[in-house]
Design a protein around this motif. Structure first.
Motif, short mmCIF file in Angstrom:
data_model
loop_
_atom_site.label_atom_id
_atom_site.label_comp_id
_atom_site.label_asym_id
_atom_site.label_seq_id
_atom_site.Cartn_x
_atom_site.Cartn_y
_atom_site.Cartn_z
N MET A 29 21.70 43.81 21.35
CA MET A 29 20.25 43.69 21.51
C MET A 29 19.66 42.75 20.46
O MET A 29 18.83 41.89 20.77
CB MET A 29 19.60 45.07 21.41
N ILE A 30 20.11 42.91 19.21
CA ILE A 30 19.59 42.06 18.13
C ILE A 30 19.95 40.60 18.37
O ILE A 30 19.11 39.70 18.24
CB ILE A 30 20.13 42.54 16.77
N VAL A 31 21.20 40.35 18.73
CA VAL A 31 21.66 38.96 18.91
C VAL A 31 21.05 38.34 20.15
O VAL A 31 20.66 37.16 20.14
CB VAL A 31 23.21 38.93 18.98
N MET A 32 20.92 39.10 21.23
CA MET A 32 20.35 38.54 22.45
C MET A 32 18.88 38.19 22.28
O MET A 32 18.34 37.38 23.04
CB MET A 32 20.52 39.54 23.60
N GLY A 33 18.22 38.77 21.28
CA GLY A 33 16.84 38.40 20.99
C GLY A 33 16.71 37.00 20.42
O GLY A 33 15.60 36.49 20.28
N THR A 34 17.84 36.36 20.09
CA THR A 34 17.82 34.98 19.58
C THR A 34 18.14 33.96 20.66
O THR A 34 18.30 32.77 20.34
CB THR A 34 18.83 34.84 18.43
N THR A 245 13.72 44.94 20.06
CA THR A 245 14.42 45.08 18.79
C THR A 245 13.45 45.47 17.68
O THR A 245 13.72 46.37 16.88
CB THR A 245 15.13 43.76 18.41
N ILE A 246 12.31 44.78 17.63
CA ILE A 246 11.30 45.09 16.62
C ILE A 246 10.76 46.51 16.82
O ILE A 246 10.53 47.25 15.86
CB ILE A 246 10.16 44.06 16.67
N PRO A 250 11.27 51.09 13.68
CA PRO A 250 10.72 52.34 13.12
C PRO A 250 11.60 53.55 13.38
O PRO A 250 11.75 54.42 12.51
CB PRO A 250 9.36 52.47 13.81
N VAL A 251 12.20 53.61 14.57
CA VAL A 251 13.07 54.74 14.89
C VAL A 251 14.31 54.73 14.00
O VAL A 251 14.73 55.77 13.47
CB VAL A 251 13.48 54.70 16.38
#
Length: 273
Positions: A29-34, A245-246, A250-251
């Motif tokens: 998820m983090i990488v696909m956000g780029t 991702t953002i 918080p979770v």
């Protein structure tokens, strides 16, 4: 001694593999956000160079800050309400003898067996009659009647809080509220933290009830706000994934801060159950 070492190494290896399988979705998820939306099918596990553009797309949504504030408001009130009602009901059902206690216990179990989606139509109709549509209240109220929370706290308090402590408080002329908050509440802190974390996750990720009760964009929570990246013909999936991702941060932070209490509460609850 020689047989225990290979078994321990095998157990550690199995745990490492399971941990990696657990972390892979978060990493993806983090990488696909780029990535650019049109290049997501080329995802190879490595970061791309489209992060700044996706971040700008997220920040262009002027209401995103309001969405976060709405979600924080809903989650904070939901956590406080879930903890108070669940601990109070659990304390009453586990430490007081009164007529109808068995019926109430069975009623709590019944609410856990019935899918919550079955009551959505009636719930939305009720909120409409009370003129609460397009407010955050319909999203908050379900957490005040959390059947799992009542069941969880009933079982935990029954086994963790000695009746002798309650009786000694009464002998010392302490009121029932003081006994509950001063004597019982500190003992059940691990269970309270566990319930609070679960309530925070459930309320933060709540999507269906806000979708049915909120049409005003200013009242959107994060899960609804992410849908704004869906266009009529094209969806900006890269920016959407980055926004998710953002929204997950918080979770994750909440879990990292209270993970020790969470594990303590779950372990104690499992042993006592």
């Amino acid at each position: 001694m020689s047989t225990k070492l290979p078994l321990k190494l095998l157990a550690y290896l199995l745990l490492i593999i399971l941990t990696l399988f657990t972390l892979i979705p978060f990493y993806s998820m983090i990488v696909m956000g780029t990535y650019d939306s049109f290049k997501l099918y080329l995802f190879n596990g490595l970061p791309s160079d489209y992060f700044i553009h996706n971040l700008e797309s997220v920040l262009k949504v002027k209401e995103m800050g309001r969405f976060f504030l709405n979600s924080l408001t809903v989650s904070a009130i939901s956590v406080a309400g879930a903890i108070f009602t669940a601990t109070a009901c659990g304390y009453g059902l586990s430490k007081y003898s009164f007529k109808g206690r068995r019926f109430l216990n069975n009623l709590v179990l019944f609410t856990m067996m019935v899918p919550s989606q079955l009551g959505l139509v009636a719930y939305v109709w009720e909120m409409n009659k009370l003129h609460l549509i397009d407010t955050l209240i319909p999203t908050i109220l379900p957490m005040f009647s959390l059947g799992f929370g009542v069941f969880w706290m009933t079982q935990y308090i029954r086994d963790s809080v000695p009746t002798e402590i309650i009786e000694s408080g009464r002998i010392d002329s302490a009121g029932e509220f003081r006994i509950f908050f001063s004597l019982a509440f500190p003992i059940i802190t691990p269970a309270v933290v566990t319930l609070g974390l679960l309530a925070f996750i459930w309320s933060w990720n709540s999507f269906l009830i806000p979708l049915l009760t909120i049409s005003d964009v200013r009242q959107y929570t994060i899960p609804l706000g992410v849908t704004m990246f869906n266009g009529l013909y094209v969806s900006d999936n890269g920016a959407k994934i980055l926004a998710l991702t953002i929204a997950t941060l918080p979770v994750l932070l909440f879990y990292l801060f209270f993970s020790k209490q969470l594990m303590s509460g779950l372990t104690a609850g499992a042993v006592k159950g």
